[in-house]
Design an enzyme around this catalytic site. Structure first.
Site, mmCIF file in Angstrom:
data_model
loop_
_atom_site.group_PDB
_atom_site.id
_atom_site.type_symbol
_atom_site.label_atom_id
_atom_site.label_comp_id
_atom_site.label_asym_id
_atom_site.label_seq_id
_atom_site.Cartn_x
_atom_site.Cartn_y
_atom_site.Cartn_z
ATOM 1 N N LYS A 156 -9.030 11.080 4.807
ATOM 2 C CA LYS A 156 -8.259 9.989 4.233
ATOM 3 C C LYS A 156 -8.284 8.813 5.191
ATOM 4 C CE LYS A 156 -3.614 8.457 2.945
ATOM 5 N NZ LYS A 156 -2.193 8.784 2.773
ATOM 6 N N GLU A 210 10.028 3.606 2.849
ATOM 7 C CA GLU A 210 9.674 4.814 3.596
ATOM 8 C C GLU A 210 10.371 4.929 4.950
ATOM 9 O OE1 GLU A 210 5.729 7.361 5.007
ATOM 10 O OE2 GLU A 210 5.497 5.431 4.017
#
Length: 407
Positions: A156, A210
């Site tokens: 990723k 977040e």
């Protein structure tokens, strides 16, 4: 109202209130934010407003960051009995210099989520925008990242874009912050004064969904977020998009990489750690996210929130996996310095308590210019133009706050 805040945040209970003894409300702190303010943070548990700078973090060559922070606390408490609280922002690159300081004054109040907040006006009259890179070039870079994954062990990588907004006149930074708070009262709304050679006020302002990490005593909480879908104004379509995200193999894979990395990093510091087996959905005004709340009890002696944050940062949510390969891909493909974007913003006290949010959905603003940032997590199942759409949806958070639209 302030009684509960004092229990959650005892450090500020008796040292930072107004001289008349009355405790401020969260709305009052938000409204007081102006040119003399150096820090603002609204979280699901508290609202903080800092004014001025009493001491600023400096770092000697090769000095560990934790040692520099200890010196900051020592400098901030000289000739003053007020408890020292360090606030500010850390950059994406761990080796880069952070913006951390102890304010002259730091007021605390209950969460903004308890109040109704309304917009009063746009923060900029008219503006022009320029993308870096363009959508087409970003799509090509996503494809290059996918090619790298086929040729290496890269699982990723998070690739970002920047949008430069140039206003007709000076941008009202306080209004940007208030507009963000009106749609993000349950998240992490922030503003941090940044050093500048121009003498003009320059700030990092944003609204992050977040939480990287919160540490209060022996308790630690992390809330990794990864996997995104744009929202719709149509309720039926919006629900369908949320359900599609929750069952998306691509997004679940992306999310699992982040959760696994965070849990593996925290586990050696904890005597127990609770990791939910499946993610849940959370929503901002513009996007849906997959979210997992990881809770633990720390070993004794417990590491500080700052040390834990440095151990976690940068997570696969903003960098990639494996970390070193992802950073090299970012340097090769992005084409600009992220600076504080995808870093951390928050606070830490001398006892190690603190909380740090991930610096996303943000902009650096000075005079009539704002640099907006947005990124997307690229995994093997990614489709380049879907990632373009994801970054466009994320830009809308700050564009809405600048334009006063949708607020």
């Amino acid at each position: 109202m302030f009684t509960e805040t004092r229990q959650l945040f005892p450090t500020f209970a008796d040292t930072n209130g107004p001289a008349d003894g009355e405790r401020p409300t969260a709305i009052a702190l938000l409204q007081r934010y102006d040119a003399g303010s150096s820090f603002f943070l609204g979280t699901p548990e508290r609202t903080l407003l800092g004014s001025g700078v009493r001491a600023r973090l400096t770092r000697h060559p090769d000095e560990p960051m934790a040692a520099a922070l200890r010196r900051l606390f020592a400098d901030g408490t000289q000739n003053d009995d007020t408890p020292a609280i360090a606030v500010g922002a850390l950059p994406f690159a761990p080796e880069a210099h952070p913006v951390l300081f102890i304010p002259h004054r730091l007021d605390a109040a209950a969460p903004l989520a308890r109040h109704a907040i309304t917009r009063t006006k746009a923060a900029v009259r008219s503006s022009e925008t320029q993308e870096r890179p363009t959508e087409a070039l970003y799509a090509r870079r996503v494809q290059q990242a996918l090619d790298l994954m086929r040729q290496s062990t890269l699982k990723k990588v998070v690739l970002s874009r920047m949008l430069e907004v140039v206003g007709e006149g000076e941008i009202d930074q306080a209004m940007v912050l208030r507009n963000l708070a009106s749609r993000n009262s349950a998240g992490y709304t922030f503003a941090v004064d940044l050093p500048t050679a121009s003498g003009r006020v320059r700030r990092l302002i944003g609204a992050s969904p977040e939480l990287l990490l919160q540490r209060m005593g022996e308790h630690v909480l992390a809330n990794p977020i990864a996997g995104t879908a744009p929202r719709s104004n149509d309720p039926g379509e919006d629900l369908a998009r949320s359900r599609k995200l929750l069952h998306s193999a691509k997004d679940r894979h992306e999310h699992e990489l982040v959760v696994k990395a965070v849990a593996e990093t925290l586990r050696p510091y904890c005597r127990n750690l609770e990791v939910p087996p499946v993610p849940e959905l959370i929503a901002t005004a513009r996007v849906w996210h997959l979210s997992t709340r990881i809770r633990g009890k720390l070993i004794d002696p417990a590491p500080s929130s700052f040390d834990l944050a440095l151990a976690l940062h940068p997570t696969p949510a903003v960098c990639g996996e494996p970390r070193d390969l992802a950073r090299r891909a970012i340097e090769q493909l992005e084409g600009f310095d992220r600076g504080l974007f995808t870093g951390l913003v928050g606070w830490c006290d001398a006892n190690g308590n603190g909380e740090w949010a991930v610096t996303i959905r943000c902009a650096e603003i000075e005079a009539n210019r704002a640099n907006l940032y947005a990124g997307a997590g690229i995994v093997s199942e990614s489709e380049p133009w879907r990632e373009v759409a994801e970054t466009a949806a994320k830009f809308r958070t700050l564009l809405d706050a600048l334009q006063g639209s949708g607020v």
